[in-house]
Design a protein around this motif. Structure first.
Motif, PDB file in Angstrom:
ATOM      1  N   LEU A  91     119.190  -9.198  46.652  1.00  0.00           N
ATOM      2  CA  LEU A  91     120.580  -9.583  46.870  1.00  0.00           C
ATOM      3  C   LEU A  91     121.062  -9.059  48.224  1.00  0.00           C
ATOM      4  O   LEU A  91     121.726  -9.768  48.976  1.00  0.00           O
ATOM      5  CB  LEU A  91     121.454  -9.041  45.732  1.00  0.00           C
ATOM      6  N   GLN A  92     120.682  -7.839  48.557  1.00  0.00           N
ATOM      7  CA  GLN A  92     121.062  -7.256  49.842  1.00  0.00           C
ATOM      8  C   GLN A  92     120.404  -8.017  51.002  1.00  0.00           C
ATOM      9  O   GLN A  92     121.043  -8.235  52.029  1.00  0.00           O
ATOM     10  CB  GLN A  92     120.686  -5.789  49.914  1.00  0.00           C
ATOM     11  N   GLU A  93     119.162  -8.441  50.838  1.00  0.00           N
ATOM     12  CA  GLU A  93     118.501  -9.239  51.875  1.00  0.00           C
ATOM     13  C   GLU A  93     119.299 -10.502  52.170  1.00  0.00           C
ATOM     14  O   GLU A  93     119.412 -10.913  53.315  1.00  0.00           O
ATOM     15  CB  GLU A  93     117.096  -9.655  51.431  1.00  0.00           C
ATOM     16  N   SER A  94     119.851 -11.106  51.135  1.00  0.00           N
ATOM     17  CA  SER A  94     120.586 -12.361  51.288  1.00  0.00           C
ATOM     18  C   SER A  94     122.020 -12.165  51.746  1.00  0.00           C
ATOM     19  O   SER A  94     122.522 -12.930  52.551  1.00  0.00           O
ATOM     20  CB  SER A  94     120.588 -13.123  49.960  1.00  0.00           C
ATOM     21  N   LEU A  95     122.686 -11.143  51.223  1.00  0.00           N
ATOM     22  CA  LEU A  95     124.113 -10.958  51.504  1.00  0.00           C
ATOM     23  C   LEU A  95     124.394  -9.878  52.541  1.00  0.00           C
ATOM     24  O   LEU A  95     125.535  -9.713  52.957  1.00  0.00           O
ATOM     25  CB  LEU A  95     124.870 -10.641  50.212  1.00  0.00           C
ATOM     26  N   GLY A  96     123.387  -9.106  52.897  1.00  0.00           N
ATOM     27  CA  GLY A  96     123.551  -8.086  53.920  1.00  0.00           C
ATOM     28  C   GLY A  96     124.151  -6.789  53.397  1.00  0.00           C
ATOM     29  O   GLY A  96     124.105  -6.492  52.203  1.00  0.00           O
ATOM     30  N   GLU A  97     124.717  -6.049  54.313  1.00  0.00           N
ATOM     31  CA  GLU A  97     125.228  -4.713  54.022  1.00  0.00           C
ATOM     32  C   GLU A  97     126.447  -4.704  53.097  1.00  0.00           C
ATOM     33  O   GLU A  97     126.876  -3.645  52.650  1.00  0.00           O
ATOM     34  CB  GLU A  97     125.551  -3.973  55.317  1.00  0.00           C
ATOM     35  N   ALA A  98     126.991  -5.879  52.798  1.00  0.00           N
ATOM     36  CA  ALA A  98     128.122  -5.942  51.868  1.00  0.00           C
ATOM     37  C   ALA A  98     127.720  -5.430  50.486  1.00  0.00           C
ATOM     38  O   ALA A  98     128.550  -4.867  49.768  1.00  0.00           O
ATOM     39  CB  ALA A  98     128.641  -7.368  51.758  1.00  0.00           C
ATOM     40  N   VAL A  99     126.453  -5.606  50.123  1.00  0.00           N
ATOM     41  CA  VAL A  99     125.998  -5.202  48.785  1.00  0.00           C
ATOM     42  C   VAL A  99     126.051  -3.684  48.617  1.00  0.00           C
ATOM     43  O   VAL A  99     126.750  -3.190  47.733  1.00  0.00           O
ATOM     44  CB  VAL A  99     124.601  -5.774  48.461  1.00  0.00           C
ATOM     45  N   PRO A 100     125.346  -2.899  49.446  1.00  0.00           N
ATOM     46  CA  PRO A 100     125.419  -1.447  49.238  1.00  0.00           C
ATOM     47  C   PRO A 100     126.821  -0.882  49.477  1.00  0.00           C
ATOM     48  O   PRO A 100     127.220   0.067  48.803  1.00  0.00           O
ATOM     49  CB  PRO A 100     124.402  -0.872  50.223  1.00  0.00           C
ATOM     50  N   LYS A 101     127.572  -1.484  50.382  1.00  0.00           N
ATOM     51  CA  LYS A 101     128.946  -1.012  50.627  1.00  0.00           C
ATOM     52  C   LYS A 101     129.816  -1.205  49.396  1.00  0.00           C
ATOM     53  O   LYS A 101     130.574  -0.319  49.019  1.00  0.00           O
ATOM     54  CB  LYS A 101     129.557  -1.731  51.829  1.00  0.00           C
ATOM     55  N   GLN A 102     129.708  -2.388  48.761  1.00  0.00           N
ATOM     56  CA  GLN A 102     130.509  -2.657  47.563  1.00  0.00           C
ATOM     57  C   GLN A 102     130.069  -1.780  46.398  1.00  0.00           C
ATOM     58  O   GLN A 102     130.896  -1.269  45.647  1.00  0.00           O
ATOM     59  CB  GLN A 102     130.420  -4.134  47.166  1.00  0.00           C
ATOM     60  N   LEU A 103     128.752  -1.592  46.248  1.00  0.00           N
ATOM     61  CA  LEU A 103     128.258  -0.728  45.173  1.00  0.00           C
ATOM     62  C   LEU A 103     128.774   0.695  45.359  1.00  0.00           C
ATOM     63  O   LEU A 103     129.192   1.347  44.401  1.00  0.00           O
ATOM     64  CB  LEU A 103     126.730  -0.736  45.142  1.00  0.00           C
ATOM     65  N   LYS A 104     128.781   1.167  46.599  1.00  0.00           N
ATOM     66  CA  LYS A 104     129.277   2.514  46.880  1.00  0.00           C
ATOM     67  C   LYS A 104     130.791   2.589  46.664  1.00  0.00           C
ATOM     68  O   LYS A 104     131.300   3.527  46.063  1.00  0.00           O
ATOM     69  CB  LYS A 104     128.922   2.918  48.309  1.00  0.00           C
ATOM     70  N   ARG A 105     131.515   1.568  47.161  1.00  0.00           N
ATOM     71  CA  ARG A 105     132.977   1.552  47.031  1.00  0.00           C
ATOM     72  C   ARG A 105     133.394   1.582  45.559  1.00  0.00           C
ATOM     73  O   ARG A 105     134.345   2.250  45.179  1.00  0.00           O
ATOM     74  CB  ARG A 105     133.538   0.319  47.733  1.00  0.00           C
ATOM     75  N   ASP A 106     132.647   0.855  44.724  1.00  0.00           N
ATOM     76  CA  ASP A 106     132.963   0.802  43.291  1.00  0.00           C
ATOM     77  C   ASP A 106     132.266   1.907  42.497  1.00  0.00           C
ATOM     78  O   ASP A 106     132.358   1.926  41.273  1.00  0.00           O
ATOM     79  CB  ASP A 106     132.571  -0.558  42.717  1.00  0.00           C
ATOM     80  N   ASP A 107     131.556   2.793  43.196  1.00  0.00           N
ATOM     81  CA  ASP A 107     130.840   3.908  42.564  1.00  0.00           C
ATOM     82  C   ASP A 107     129.916   3.403  41.457  1.00  0.00           C
ATOM     83  O   ASP A 107     129.812   3.984  40.386  1.00  0.00           O
ATOM     84  CB  ASP A 107     131.836   4.941  42.039  1.00  0.00           C
ATOM     85  N   PHE A 108     129.245   2.274  41.737  1.00  0.00           N
ATOM     86  CA  PHE A 108     128.353   1.660  40.757  1.00  0.00           C
ATOM     87  C   PHE A 108     127.022   2.384  40.740  1.00  0.00           C
ATOM     88  O   PHE A 108     126.363   2.522  41.773  1.00  0.00           O
ATOM     89  CB  PHE A 108     128.132   0.183  41.084  1.00  0.00           C
ATOM     90  N   SER A 109     126.613   2.823  39.554  1.00  0.00           N
ATOM     91  CA  SER A 109     125.326   3.501  39.410  1.00  0.00           C
ATOM     92  C   SER A 109     124.500   2.924  38.248  1.00  0.00           C
ATOM     93  O   SER A 109     123.455   3.458  37.917  1.00  0.00           O
ATOM     94  CB  SER A 109     125.539   4.996  39.190  1.00  0.00           C
ATOM     95  N   GLY A 110     124.999   1.844  37.640  1.00  0.00           N
ATOM     96  CA  GLY A 110     124.295   1.240  36.508  1.00  0.00           C
ATOM     97  C   GLY A 110     124.700   1.795  35.162  1.00  0.00           C
ATOM     98  O   GLY A 110     124.094   1.464  34.146  1.00  0.00           O
ATOM     99  N   LYS A 111     125.732   2.664  35.154  1.00  0.00           N
ATOM    100  CA  LYS A 111     126.190   3.190  33.862  1.00  0.00           C
ATOM    101  C   LYS A 111     126.681   2.043  32.989  1.00  0.00           C
ATOM    102  O   LYS A 111     127.184   1.035  33.480  1.00  0.00           O
ATOM    103  CB  LYS A 111     127.321   4.197  34.065  1.00  0.00           C
ATOM    104  N   LYS A 112     126.538   2.218  31.700  1.00  0.00           N
ATOM    105  CA  LYS A 112     126.951   1.194  30.747  1.00  0.00           C
ATOM    106  C   LYS A 112     128.405   0.805  30.990  1.00  0.00           C
ATOM    107  O   LYS A 112     129.262   1.671  31.176  1.00  0.00           O
ATOM    108  CB  LYS A 112     126.765   1.709  29.323  1.00  0.00           C
TER     109      LYS A 112
END
Length: 115
Positions: A38-59
């Motif tokens: 997904l990051q390859e296709s969408l670029g740095e927006a993916v890790p930035k959004q995951l970090k901004r939303d504090d996403f870690s895969g928690k339920k």
């Protein structure tokens, strides 16, 4: 609007759907697996959004991405699965959770329908 749920073993980013729901186990590195694709296709927006939303895969965590036609799904909804191991039941729960999130958001509104 009826929702069609399909489970497939093919590359999920090559499937033309309105919304793709991806389950991510807790602690999965964003630089591996489907998140890396997904990051390859969408670029740095993916890790930035995951970090901004504090996403870690928690339920019950979720993050939504618009793909701007860089991959076949129009939108990707990443949902945390929590800690593994994960069973067939977890896949069914993920599908149900994805459907609820889609219906509760603007993603579930049919084109041309009033707000």
């Amino acid at each position: 609007m009826p929702i069609k749920i399909q489970v497939a073993s093919s590359d999920p980013l090559s499937t033309a759907v309105d919304v793709l729901v991806l389950g991510v186990p807790e602690g999965s590195p964003s630089g591996e697996g489907v998140l890396a694709k997904l990051q390859e296709s969408l670029g740095e927006a993916v890790p930035k959004q995951l970090k901004r939303d504090d996403f870690s895969g928690k339920k019950d965590q979720s993050v939504e991405f618009t793909t701007y036609e860089r991959v076949k799904p129009a939108r990707v909804l990443v949902v945390g699965l929590g800690k593994g191991p994960h069973s067939d039941v977890d896949v069914r729960l993920l599908a149900a959770k994805g459907a609820r999130l889609i219906l509760a958001s603007h993603l579930g509104k049919a084109k041309g329908s009033p707000d």
